[in-house]
Write a protein that holds these residues in place. Structure first.
Motif, mmCIF file in Angstrom:
data_model
loop_
_atom_site.group_PDB
_atom_site.id
_atom_site.type_symbol
_atom_site.label_atom_id
_atom_site.label_comp_id
_atom_site.label_asym_id
_atom_site.label_seq_id
_atom_site.Cartn_x
_atom_site.Cartn_y
_atom_site.Cartn_z
ATOM 1 N N UNK A 98 38.735 41.563 53.423
ATOM 2 C CA UNK A 98 39.902 41.177 53.214
ATOM 3 C C UNK A 98 40.419 40.459 51.916
ATOM 4 N N UNK A 99 39.400 39.768 51.347
ATOM 5 C CA UNK A 99 39.459 39.112 50.004
ATOM 6 C C UNK A 99 39.661 40.215 49.083
ATOM 7 N N UNK A 100 38.771 41.148 49.239
ATOM 8 C CA UNK A 100 38.915 42.326 48.147
ATOM 9 C C UNK A 100 40.327 43.229 48.204
ATOM 10 N N UNK A 101 40.758 43.294 49.252
ATOM 11 C CA UNK A 101 42.089 44.148 49.315
ATOM 12 C C UNK A 101 43.223 42.989 48.944
ATOM 13 N N UNK A 124 43.193 31.142 42.591
ATOM 14 C CA UNK A 124 42.683 32.157 43.611
ATOM 15 C C UNK A 124 43.490 33.541 43.456
ATOM 16 N N UNK A 125 42.697 34.623 43.540
ATOM 17 C CA UNK A 125 43.016 35.947 43.429
ATOM 18 C C UNK A 125 42.961 36.812 44.642
ATOM 19 N N UNK A 126 42.010 36.278 45.475
ATOM 20 C CA UNK A 126 41.847 37.051 46.862
ATOM 21 C C UNK A 126 41.191 36.202 47.866
ATOM 22 N N UNK A 138 33.275 46.234 45.953
ATOM 23 C CA UNK A 138 34.650 46.054 45.509
ATOM 24 C C UNK A 138 34.734 45.181 44.326
ATOM 25 N N UNK A 139 33.857 45.610 43.296
ATOM 26 C CA UNK A 139 34.093 45.049 42.118
ATOM 27 C C UNK A 139 33.409 43.908 41.597
ATOM 28 N N UNK A 140 32.414 43.361 42.437
ATOM 29 C CA UNK A 140 31.525 42.282 41.848
ATOM 30 C C UNK A 140 30.187 42.708 41.696
ATOM 31 N N UNK A 141 30.296 42.980 40.052
ATOM 32 C CA UNK A 141 29.108 43.671 39.352
ATOM 33 C C UNK A 141 29.200 43.095 37.883
ATOM 34 N N UNK A 142 28.185 44.020 37.280
ATOM 35 C CA UNK A 142 27.820 43.850 35.898
ATOM 36 C C UNK A 142 27.821 42.363 35.527
ATOM 37 N N UNK A 143 26.769 41.547 35.882
ATOM 38 C CA UNK A 143 26.645 40.136 35.788
ATOM 39 C C UNK A 143 25.934 39.778 34.459
ATOM 40 N N UNK A 144 26.289 38.770 34.003
ATOM 41 C CA UNK A 144 26.065 38.421 32.417
ATOM 42 C C UNK A 144 24.432 38.141 32.308
ATOM 43 N N UNK A 145 23.644 37.688 33.273
ATOM 44 C CA UNK A 145 22.316 37.569 33.428
ATOM 45 C C UNK A 145 21.644 38.012 34.441
ATOM 46 N N UNK A 146 20.509 38.660 34.316
ATOM 47 C CA UNK A 146 19.622 39.177 35.289
ATOM 48 C C UNK A 146 19.304 38.316 36.195
#
Length: 303
Positions: free
Chosen positions: A211-214, A195-197, A249-257
């Motif tokens: 909260x998880x993003x922080x 886990x990282x958040x 908060x950083x969830x982006x640039x996904x491998x497949x459309x």
């Protein structure tokens, strides 16, 4: 508080330390149940009946080191549970930290000697798997009784958009196993093995995402940014707000459309890959929780 058992003896032996408090007992049972949901060597660190960190590794030292690095601030005064015997390396590290309880199926001789130097530290040797026990909860003068929640997945993950390879599916299963043990509303961000958040116990799901993003931002101060982030939720997203905040908060640039982007989301977010667990948790009185969602995203820095 007093602890009663339906069996002749308790599932653990206390080898050292002070008497167990009410919260100690809840955290001990919860943390050891959690680590036993993993096939790999695993470590869970609990605080106030919810995990602040969970990790798996090739060996128990690796799992422990990953778990501790997830959120060392919250690990202070926590309960550390291992699903394989505790060795001297872990014991030596913990002998310099403040924790309430260390739990493992066994302890090697040197580990026990090191840990017992902390006279207040509660050392629990757990002798049996308790996941098959029925759950009993008092409500006033009544009791709710349910079967144990021992299933993480009913069947394979259903990919709503894109395809999953074996590595990704294993990572998503790890994330969903973690979120099972986090208090709702629950959101967990993970890499492939830790886990990282964690966002737990919030009244709205979007607040759990925040909260998880922080927590993830704090994680990045002392750890390498993971190549991919995996997000798991213990229930569905009724509105787009939580997904939008996750994207910010950083969830982006996904491998497949995304094959069929949801028109509610901005165009920049329509690449998120959604996957359904297709599993309902059976609760007392035939109450049924909602279907859970998990998705895969390439990690950006949280700013």
């Amino acid at each position: 508080a007093e602890l009663y058992s339906l069996k002749e003896r308790l599932p653990f032996e206390k080898l050292n330390g002070k008497e167990l408090s009410y919260n100690n007992i809840l955290d001990s049972y919860g943390s050891f149940t959690a680590v036993n949901d993993f096939q790999n060597p695993a470590c869970a660190i609990f605080k106030h009946v919810t995990p602040c960190a969970m990790a798996i590794g090739e060996d128990i030292c690796s799992a422990f080191e990953k778990a501790w690095s997830c959120d060392p601030l919250s690990a202070f005064g926590g309960i550390v549970a291992l699903n394989t015997p505790c060795d001297a390396k872990i014991a030596n590290f913990l002998s310099k930290k403040f924790i309430e309880i260390i739990i493992a199926p066994d302890f090697d001789k040197q580990a026990l000697e090191l840990l017992k130097k902390k006279t207040n530290l509660r050392i629990l040797k757990w002798n049996e798997d308790i996941r098959k026990s029925r759950l009993i909860k008092s409500v006033g003068d009544e009791f709710l009784i349910s079967d144990s929640d021992n299933i993480v997945f009913k069947d394979k993950i259903k990919a709503v958009s894109g395809e999953l390879n074996e590595r990704e599916e294993a990572a998503l299963k790890f994330a969903f196993t973690c979120v099972k043990h986090i208090r709702s509303n629950a959101i967990v961000l993970t890499n492939e093995t830790q886990t990282v958040g964690i966002g737990a116990g919030q009244m709205s799901r979007v607040d759990s995402v925040l909260m998880a993003a922080e927590k993830y931002r704090q994680y990045l101060k002392n750890n390498t940014k993971p190549e991919f982030l995996y997000l798991a939720s213990d229930a569905f997203f009724p509105f787009e707000d939580a997904v939008i905040e996750a994207h910010k908060n950083g969830i982006s640039n996904i491998k497949k459309l995304h094959k069929k982007p949801d028109s509610r989301y901005p165009a920049s977010m329509r690449h998120i890959r959604f996957h359904l667990s297709n599993f309902y948790r059976r609760l007392p009185l035939n109450l049924r929780s909602t279907r859970s969602l998990i998705w895969l995203a390439k990690a950006n820095s949280c700013s």
